[in-house]
Design an enzyme around this catalytic site. Structure first.
Site, PDB file in Angstrom:
ATOM      1  CG  MET A  26      55.652  47.620  44.386  1.00 27.44           C
ATOM      2  SD  MET A  26      56.705  46.249  43.857  1.00 27.44           S
ATOM      3  CE  MET A  26      55.546  45.246  42.985  1.00 27.44           C
ATOM      4  CG  HIS A  33      46.963  50.320  44.594  1.00 29.80           C
ATOM      5  ND1 HIS A  33      46.873  49.931  43.285  1.00 29.80           N
ATOM      6  CD2 HIS A  33      48.014  49.651  45.124  1.00 29.80           C
ATOM      7  CE1 HIS A  33      47.832  49.059  43.022  1.00 29.80           C
ATOM      8  NE2 HIS A  33      48.536  48.861  44.114  1.00 29.80           N
ATOM      9  CD  GLN A  57      58.055  43.418  46.075  1.00 28.59           C
ATOM     10  OE1 GLN A  57      58.402  44.238  46.913  1.00 28.59           O
ATOM     11  NE2 GLN A  57      56.772  43.157  45.840  1.00 28.59           N
ATOM     12  CE  LYS A 145      40.667  40.820  55.437  1.00 27.96           C
ATOM     13  NZ  LYS A 145      39.344  40.301  55.828  1.00 27.96           N
ATOM     14  CG  LEU A 181      39.916  45.838  40.948  1.00 29.61           C
ATOM     15  CD1 LEU A 181      39.716  47.339  41.115  1.00 29.61           C
ATOM     16  CD2 LEU A 181      39.489  45.417  39.548  1.00 29.61           C
ATOM     17  CB  SER A 182      45.855  42.296  40.082  1.00 28.84           C
ATOM     18  OG  SER A 182      47.225  42.113  39.786  1.00 28.84           O
TER      19      SER A 182
HETATM   20  O1  PAF Z   1      52.084  44.850  47.663  1.00 32.20           O
HETATM   21  C1  PAF Z   1      52.928  45.574  47.100  1.00 32.20           C
HETATM   22  O2  PAF Z   1      52.623  46.419  46.250  1.00 32.20           O
HETATM   23  C2  PAF Z   1      54.386  45.399  47.439  1.00 32.20           C
HETATM   24  O3  PAF Z   1      54.691  44.063  47.710  1.00 32.20           O
HETATM   25  C3  PAF Z   1      54.849  46.318  48.587  1.00 32.20           C
HETATM   26  C4  PAF Z   1      54.149  45.980  49.878  1.00 32.20           C
HETATM   27  C5  PAF Z   1      54.598  47.771  48.222  1.00 32.20           C
HETATM   28  C6  PAF Z   1      56.348  46.135  48.824  1.00 32.20           C
HETATM   29  O4  PAF Z   1      57.104  46.437  47.687  1.00 32.20           O
END
Ligand code: PAF
Length: 275
Positions: A26, A33, A57, A145, A181-182
């Site tokens: 996202m 990432h 979501q 994870k 990290l987030s």
């Molecule tokens: O983990 C994420 O960034 C999201 O939940 C994903 C898997 C891209 C789905 O929108």
């Protein structure tokens, strides 16, 4: 790196890409990432990513509107790590009409832990990931994870729908002080950022107690929640579960995971540690 805003353009460009390893995102990329993308390189001929902030979501009171959107910086990072194709649709491309078909995981998987506090979250995730899988048609997909329950649900979804996609798990990347990290760490004030690793430390305390043979799970979970509460957090859950399906462990189960979610100010942080 080629950037594709449309499904048709993306599909045309992907012909001849060979074995595709896919990392959905996202955006607002951090080292976590990037590590997944690096990992994807080892699994395919072409690394493909997607960048789409998926409205489905987010709950009505969640941060869909304010979720950090950093497209240019994300593209630079993806290109630098070797992403060959980025699928970056807008909302009208992805959901030209309100989505009427959904992937709904069973409540036993989707309404526990994260799902208890974020109703509908996994329906939104499973639906968009199924749609992205249909568009990208990867041979491999890499999920972190850090979102342990999401990883389990996607794995189960791929297996139950017989999707020909290998789901690969990426380890959580942490700051030097342990904080996972987030993208949402960016919401933390300076003081909150200094406090934030306490969630990791609380879960680590539970992990160490389990490794030392402690088996009173309720006592461990409540102890970790109390520790967070005493430092001003609002813990939502700390739970020891089976790695495989996140259900309650029996006395003889050994492959466990400690998961936690808590609010620090207005920022909701999650983390987990395998035991
Ligand atoms: O983990 C994420 O960034 C999201 O939940 C994903 C898997 C891209 C789905 O929108």
């Amino acid at each position: 790196m080629q950037i594709h805003p449309t499904i048709a353009g993306f599909r045309a460009a992907l012909k001849g890409a060979g074995r595709v390893a896919f990392v959905p995102t996202m955006g607002n990329l951090h080292e976590g990432h990037i590590a997944l993308m690096r990992q994807a390189r080892a699994h395919g001929d072409s690394v493909v990513s997607s960048l789409f902030v998926n409205r489905l979501q987010f709950g009505p009171k969640e941060d869909f509107g304010t979720y950090p959107r950093t497209f240019e910086a994300d593209c630079e990072k993806m290109a630098a790590v070797g992403v060959a194709h980025l699928f970056a649709p807008d909302e009208r491309e992805m959901y030209p009409a309100p989505q009427a078909y959904f992937v709904q995981p069973e409540p036993v998987q989707a309404d526990i832990l994260e799902g208890e506090f974020r109703p509908g979250f996994f329906r939104g995730v499973a639906t968009v990931v199924m749609k992205l899988f249909a568009i990208v048609q990867p041979q491999v997909a890499v999920f972190g994870k850090k979102d342990y329950q999401q990883l389990m649900i996607i794995r189960n979804m791929a297996r139950e729908f017989a999707l020909p996609i290998e789901i690969v798990a990426g380890e959580t990347v942490r700051a030097a002080d342990g904080l996972a990290l987030s993208s949402r760490n960016g919401y933390l004030s300076e003081a909150e950022r200094a406090e934030a690793p306490r969630l990791y430390r609380a879960l680590d305390g539970v992990r160490r107690a389990l490794e030392a043979g402690e088996r009173d799970l309720a006592r461990l979970e409540q102890g970790a929640m109390a520790e967070l509460r005493a430092s001003g957090w609002i813990p939502q859950y700390v739970a020891v579960r089976k790695q495989l399906d996140l259900q309650l462990p029996a006395a003889h189960d050994s492959r466990l995971v400690v998961l936690g979610a808590a609010l620090l100010g207005s920022t909701r942080l999650i983390d987990n540690l395998e035991v």
